[in-house]
Design an enzyme around this catalytic site. Structure first.
Site, PDB file in Angstrom:
ATOM      1  CE  LYS A 177       7.000  -2.774   5.187  1.00 49.55           C
ATOM      2  NZ  LYS A 177       8.272  -3.276   4.679  1.00 49.55           N
TER       3      LYS A 177
ATOM      4  CE1 TYR B  39       4.042  -5.019   5.549  1.00 49.32           C
ATOM      5  CE2 TYR B  39       2.267  -3.421   5.307  1.00 49.32           C
ATOM      6  CZ  TYR B  39       3.453  -3.991   4.845  1.00 49.32           C
ATOM      7  OH  TYR B  39       4.023  -3.507   3.691  1.00 49.32           O
TER       8      TYR B  39
ATOM      9  CB  THR C 205       0.287   0.922   5.806  1.00 52.33           C
ATOM     10  OG1 THR C 205      -0.686   0.485   6.736  1.00 52.33           O
ATOM     11  CG2 THR C 205       1.666   0.540   6.303  1.00 52.33           C
TER      12      THR C 205
ATOM     13  CE  LYS D 255       3.255  -9.382  -0.762  1.00 53.45           C
ATOM     14  NZ  LYS D 255       3.256  -8.950  -2.146  1.00 53.45           N
TER      15      LYS D 255
ATOM     16  CE1 TYR E  84       8.794   1.328  -2.221  1.00 55.30           C
ATOM     17  CE2 TYR E  84       7.948  -0.832  -1.657  1.00 55.30           C
ATOM     18  CZ  TYR E  84       9.011  -0.003  -1.922  1.00 55.30           C
ATOM     19  OH  TYR E  84      10.279  -0.507  -1.908  1.00 55.30           O
TER      20      TYR E  84
ATOM     21  CB  SER F  31       3.755   0.631   3.469  1.00 53.88           C
ATOM     22  OG  SER F  31       2.370   0.615   3.215  1.00 53.88           O
TER      23      SER F  31
HETATM   24  P1  NAD Z   1       7.071 -10.198  -1.734  1.00 54.80           P
HETATM   25  O1  NAD Z   1       6.557 -11.097  -0.661  1.00 54.80           O
HETATM   26  O2  NAD Z   1       6.755 -10.553  -3.142  1.00 54.80           O
HETATM   27  O3  NAD Z   1       8.662 -10.052  -1.606  1.00 54.80           O
HETATM   28  C1  NAD Z   1       9.327 -10.123  -0.377  1.00 54.80           C
HETATM   29  C2  NAD Z   1      10.473 -11.119  -0.517  1.00 54.80           C
HETATM   30  O4  NAD Z   1      11.156 -11.187   0.730  1.00 54.80           O
HETATM   31  C3  NAD Z   1       9.987 -12.535  -0.869  1.00 54.80           C
HETATM   32  O5  NAD Z   1      10.678 -13.012  -2.001  1.00 54.80           O
HETATM   33  C4  NAD Z   1      10.340 -13.350   0.378  1.00 54.80           C
HETATM   34  O6  NAD Z   1      10.698 -14.689   0.050  1.00 54.80           O
HETATM   35  C5  NAD Z   1      11.481 -12.555   0.983  1.00 54.80           C
HETATM   36  N1  NAD Z   1      11.646 -12.693   2.433  1.00 54.80           N
HETATM   37  C6  NAD Z   1      10.675 -12.614   3.394  1.00 54.80           C
HETATM   38  N2  NAD Z   1      11.244 -12.805   4.606  1.00 54.80           N
HETATM   39  C7  NAD Z   1      12.578 -13.005   4.402  1.00 54.80           C
HETATM   40  C8  NAD Z   1      13.668 -13.262   5.264  1.00 54.80           C
HETATM   41  N3  NAD Z   1      13.518 -13.392   6.580  1.00 54.80           N
HETATM   42  N4  NAD Z   1      14.909 -13.395   4.726  1.00 54.80           N
HETATM   43  C9  NAD Z   1      15.102 -13.293   3.380  1.00 54.80           C
HETATM   44  N5  NAD Z   1      14.095 -13.077   2.520  1.00 54.80           N
HETATM   45  C10 NAD Z   1      12.840 -12.926   3.029  1.00 54.80           C
HETATM   46  O7  NAD Z   1       6.573  -8.729  -1.389  1.00 54.80           O
HETATM   47  P2  NAD Z   1       6.583  -7.405  -2.272  1.00 54.80           P
HETATM   48  O8  NAD Z   1       5.199  -7.074  -2.631  1.00 54.80           O
HETATM   49  O9  NAD Z   1       7.607  -7.501  -3.336  1.00 54.80           O
HETATM   50  O10 NAD Z   1       7.034  -6.345  -1.162  1.00 54.80           O
HETATM   51  C11 NAD Z   1       8.385  -5.995  -0.978  1.00 54.80           C
HETATM   52  C12 NAD Z   1       8.518  -5.031   0.185  1.00 54.80           C
HETATM   53  O11 NAD Z   1       7.709  -3.880  -0.085  1.00 54.80           O
HETATM   54  C13 NAD Z   1       8.013  -5.589   1.514  1.00 54.80           C
HETATM   55  O12 NAD Z   1       8.863  -5.133   2.542  1.00 54.80           O
HETATM   56  C14 NAD Z   1       6.628  -5.007   1.647  1.00 54.80           C
HETATM   57  O13 NAD Z   1       6.238  -4.891   2.987  1.00 54.80           O
HETATM   58  C15 NAD Z   1       6.831  -3.638   1.000  1.00 54.80           C
HETATM   59  N6  NAD Z   1       5.573  -3.075   0.489  1.00 54.80           N
HETATM   60  C16 NAD Z   1       4.805  -3.802  -0.377  1.00 54.80           C
HETATM   61  C17 NAD Z   1       3.604  -3.281  -0.839  1.00 54.80           C
HETATM   62  C18 NAD Z   1       2.732  -4.080  -1.786  1.00 54.80           C
HETATM   63  O14 NAD Z   1       1.560  -3.738  -1.952  1.00 54.80           O
HETATM   64  N7  NAD Z   1       3.223  -5.119  -2.450  1.00 54.80           N
HETATM   65  C19 NAD Z   1       3.188  -1.999  -0.428  1.00 54.80           C
HETATM   66  C20 NAD Z   1       4.010  -1.266   0.441  1.00 54.80           C
HETATM   67  C21 NAD Z   1       5.200  -1.828   0.892  1.00 54.80           C
HETATM   68  C1  UD1 Z   2      -3.752  -2.863   1.821  1.00 48.51           C
HETATM   69  C2  UD1 Z   2      -3.289  -2.778   3.251  1.00 48.51           C
HETATM   70  C3  UD1 Z   2      -2.059  -1.879   3.319  1.00 48.51           C
HETATM   71  C4  UD1 Z   2      -0.964  -2.414   2.398  1.00 48.51           C
HETATM   72  C5  UD1 Z   2      -1.550  -2.510   0.987  1.00 48.51           C
HETATM   73  C6  UD1 Z   2      -0.571  -3.079   0.001  1.00 48.51           C
HETATM   74  C7  UD1 Z   2      -5.288  -3.081   4.618  1.00 48.51           C
HETATM   75  C8  UD1 Z   2      -6.271  -2.404   5.525  1.00 48.51           C
HETATM   76  N1  UD1 Z   2      -4.360  -2.261   4.083  1.00 48.51           N
HETATM   77  O1  UD1 Z   2      -4.069  -1.559   1.374  1.00 48.51           O
HETATM   78  O2  UD1 Z   2      -1.563  -1.823   4.638  1.00 48.51           O
HETATM   79  O3  UD1 Z   2       0.159  -1.548   2.400  1.00 48.51           O
HETATM   80  O4  UD1 Z   2      -2.715  -3.360   1.014  1.00 48.51           O
HETATM   81  O5  UD1 Z   2      -0.325  -4.431   0.266  1.00 48.51           O
HETATM   82  O6  UD1 Z   2      -5.321  -4.274   4.413  1.00 48.51           O
HETATM   83  N2  UD1 Z   2     -11.187  -4.023  -2.130  1.00 48.51           N
HETATM   84  C9  UD1 Z   2     -12.421  -4.571  -2.459  1.00 48.51           C
HETATM   85  N3  UD1 Z   2     -12.500  -5.931  -2.621  1.00 48.51           N
HETATM   86  C10 UD1 Z   2     -11.425  -6.756  -2.466  1.00 48.51           C
HETATM   87  C11 UD1 Z   2     -10.154  -6.180  -2.134  1.00 48.51           C
HETATM   88  C12 UD1 Z   2     -10.089  -4.800  -1.952  1.00 48.51           C
HETATM   89  O7  UD1 Z   2     -13.413  -3.868  -2.590  1.00 48.51           O
HETATM   90  O8  UD1 Z   2     -11.547  -7.986  -2.621  1.00 48.51           O
HETATM   91  C13 UD1 Z   2     -11.083  -2.548  -1.983  1.00 48.51           C
HETATM   92  C14 UD1 Z   2     -10.660  -2.086  -0.601  1.00 48.51           C
HETATM   93  O9  UD1 Z   2     -11.771  -1.906   0.212  1.00 48.51           O
HETATM   94  C15 UD1 Z   2      -9.903  -0.778  -0.940  1.00 48.51           C
HETATM   95  C16 UD1 Z   2      -9.306  -1.057  -2.316  1.00 48.51           C
HETATM   96  O10 UD1 Z   2     -10.072  -2.131  -2.862  1.00 48.51           O
HETATM   97  O11 UD1 Z   2     -10.824   0.280  -1.068  1.00 48.51           O
HETATM   98  C17 UD1 Z   2      -7.835  -1.444  -2.278  1.00 48.51           C
HETATM   99  O12 UD1 Z   2      -7.672  -2.527  -1.376  1.00 48.51           O
HETATM  100  P1  UD1 Z   2      -6.270  -3.316  -1.233  1.00 48.51           P
HETATM  101  O13 UD1 Z   2      -5.792  -3.724  -2.576  1.00 48.51           O
HETATM  102  O14 UD1 Z   2      -6.477  -4.396  -0.222  1.00 48.51           O
HETATM  103  O15 UD1 Z   2      -5.254  -2.217  -0.712  1.00 48.51           O
HETATM  104  P2  UD1 Z   2      -5.346  -1.238   0.565  1.00 48.51           P
HETATM  105  O16 UD1 Z   2      -6.519  -1.555   1.412  1.00 48.51           O
HETATM  106  O17 UD1 Z   2      -5.201   0.144   0.076  1.00 48.51           O
END
Ligand code: NAD
Ligand code: UD1
Length: 337
Positions: A153, A149, A127, A85, A177, A125
Site C-alpha cells: 500500500k 501487505y 495500515t 489483502k 480506509y 489503508s
Molecule cells: P476483495 O478481495 O473483496 O476485493 C478485491 C478484488 O480484487 C477481488 O474481487 C479479487 O478477485 C480482485 N483481484 C485480486 N487480484 C486481482 C488481479 N490480479 N486482477 C484482477 N482482479 C484481482 O477486497 P476488498 O475488501 O473489497 O478490498 C478492496 C481494496 O481495498 C484492496 O486493495 C484492499 O487492500 C483495500 N483495503 C481493504 C480493507 C478491508 O478491510 N477490506 C482495508 C483497507 C484497504
Molecule cells: C487488520 C490488519 C490491517 C488491515 C485491516 C483491514 C493486522 C495486524 N492488521 O486490521 O492491516 O488493513 O485488518 O483488513 O492484521 N480481534 C479480536 N479477535 C479476532 C479478530 C480481531 O480480538 O478474532 C481484535 C483485534 O485484536 C483488533 C480488532 O479486533 O483489536 C480489529 O481487528 P481486525 O478486524 O483484524 O482489524 P485490524 O487489526 O485493525
C-alpha cells in the site's frame, strides 16, 4: 455521462462502490479476475440498480488484457481496488503479494498512461500509519509498515506520488480506509471471507450463526477504556459513498492527495461484540487470550480533511453496521454464488 473503470469491482468494497456509482449516474466498467469474488455479484448489482455493468474477466497482471479494456471503452477515471489483502498471508508469500499488488498496479498505471487516462482513486489503508504516535490520526502523520501487505500500500502511494510529480496532468486520490464492515441494506452484497476469518466482524458473524464456537479476544490489557483494542469501523456503504465524492473531486483537481476514510469514532472489541449481540438477539460467547502480535491499542481517523475536500462524512453507526452484517450473514449462508 462519465465512464469509470473499477478494478476489483466484484469484490467486497468494489461491489458496493459500483452500485453507488451506477446510482449516482455514472457508466461503470468492471474488471476483476474473480480470484476472491464471483460473477454472480453482477446480477445482484443489477437487481439493486436495474443496470448490469459491462464486465471484463481480466487480470491486472495481463498487459494485453488491460490494453483491450482501455481500447474498447472511453474511460474517464479509474477506481483501483484489485489486489490481495490478507496481512498474515502476505508475510508467508510476500513475492506473490508484491507481484499482484505492485507489478499488477504498475501495469494498470502504464495502461492508463498509454490510453491518456490520468484520473485515479486508489485503495490505500490506515495500515500505512504503522503504530501511530497519537489518535485521532491525521493524514500528515508519519507512515511506516510492519508487513508486506502494508508495504504494497505504501509503495503504491509512493509510485503514484512520483507519477503525479512527473506529469502535472495526473490526478490521484489515495484513500486510506479504516476498518470497513457491514453490508448492503438489501442483503444482496457483503463480505464473503475465505476460510476462517482473521478480521473481527466476519469472525463474530460466524460465532453468531453457529459456525464458530466463540470469539477469541486478542488481549484485554491495552491502555483503552475496557482494555481491548479500539478501531474505527466504517460502514461499507458509507465507504462507497466516499468513493463517489472522491472520484468527483479527482475529476476536477490535479495532483496527488491523501485522505482518510473513517468515522472518527473508536469502538473496542467488546463494544463491537455487544453491538452484534443486539443485532442478532443473542449472547455471543468469548474468551480473552494473549495480544495478537503486530496489533496496536487504538486506531481512529481524523475525518476533517475528507469533510473539507470531499464534503463527505460517514453516516452509519456501529449498531447499523452490525445489523446489516447480520442481515447479509443470515440471507447468504453459502456466500454469493
Ligand atoms: P476483495 O478481495 O473483496 O476485493 C478485491 C478484488 O480484487 C477481488 O474481487 C479479487 O478477485 C480482485 N483481484 C485480486 N487480484 C486481482 C488481479 N490480479 N486482477 C484482477 N482482479 C484481482 O477486497 P476488498 O475488501 O473489497 O478490498 C478492496 C481494496 O481495498 C484492496 O486493495 C484492499 O487492500 C483495500 N483495503 C481493504 C480493507 C478491508 O478491510 N477490506 C482495508 C483497507 C484497504
Ligand atoms: C487488520 C490488519 C490491517 C488491515 C485491516 C483491514 C493486522 C495486524 N492488521 O486490521 O492491516 O488493513 O485488518 O483488513 O492484521 N480481534 C479480536 N479477535 C479476532 C479478530 C480481531 O480480538 O478474532 C481484535 C483485534 O485484536 C483488533 C480488532 O479486533 O483489536 C480489529 O481487528 P481486525 O478486524 O483484524 O482489524 P485490524 O487489526 O485493525
Amino acid at each position: 455521462m462519465k465512464t469509470i473503470l473499477v478494478t476489483g469491482g466484484t469484490g467486497y468494497i468494489g461491489s458496493h462502490t459500483v452500485t453507488a456509482l451506477i446510482q449516482s449516474g455514472y457508466n461503470v466498467v468492471v474488471l476483476d479476475n474473480l480470484y476472491n469474488s464471483s460473477e454472480a455479484v453482477l446480477d445482484r448489482i443489477e437487481t439493486i440498480t436495474g443496470t448490469k455493468p459491462k464486465f471484463y474477466k481480466t487480470d491486472i497482471l495481463d498487459k494485453e488484457g488491460l490494453k483491450t479494456v482501455f481500447a474498447e471503452n472511453e474511460i474517464d477515471a479509474v477506481i483501483h481496488f484489485a489486489g490481495y489483502k490478507a496481512v498474515g498471508e502476505s508475510v508467508q508469500i510476500p513475492l506473490t503479494y508484491y507481484e499482484n499488488n505492485i507489478s499488477g498496479s504498475v501495469n494498470l498505471y502504464e495502461a492508463m498512461k498509454d490510453a491518456g487516462v490520468k484520473t485515479l482513486v486508489f485503495s490505500s489503508s490506515a495500515t500505512v500509519y504503522g503504530a501511530p504516535k497519537s489518535v485521532p490520526i491525521r493524514e500528515d502523520f508519519p507512515t511506516s509498515t510492519t508487513n508486506p501487505y502494508g508495504s504494497t500500500k505504501l509503495m503504491n502511494e509512493m509510485i503514484l506520488a512520483d507519477v503525479c510529480k512527473s506529469d502535472p496532468d495526473w490526478s490521484v486520490l489515495l484513500l486510506r480506509y479504516f476498518n470497513p464492515i457491514g453490508a448492503h441494506q438489501s442483503g444482496l452484497l457483503g463480505e464473503v471471507p475465505n476460510g476462517i476469518p482473521n478480521n473481527l466482524v466476519p469472525y463474530i458473524a460466524r460465532v453468531a450463526n453457529g459456525t464458530l464456537e466463540y470469539l477469541r479476544v486478542w488481549g484485554n490489557d491495552y491502555p483503552t477504556p475496557d482494555g481491548t483494542g479500539v478501531r474505527d469501523y466504517i460502514h461499507v456503504v458509507d465507504l462507497a459513498e466516499g468513493h463517489i465524492a472522491a472520484v468527483a473531486y479527482a475529476l476536477e483537481h490535479k495532483g496527488a492527495d491523501y485522505i482518510n476514510l473513517g468515522t472518527g469514532n473508536g469502538y473496542s472489541v467488546l463494544e463491537v461484540l455487544h453491538a452484534y449481540e443486539k443485532a442478532c438477539g443473542k449472547e455471543l460467547p468469548y474468551q480473552i487470550l494473549e495480544r495478537r502480535p503486530g496489533d496496536i491499542a487504538e486506531c481512529y481517523a481524523d475525518t476533517e480533511k475528507a469533510a473539507r475536500l470531499l464534503n463527505w462524512r460517514a453516516k452509519y453507526n456501529i449498531d447499523e453496521m452490525c445489523r446489516d452484517s447480520w442481515n447479509f450473514t443470515l440471507k447468504n449462508p453459502d456466500g454469493i454464488k
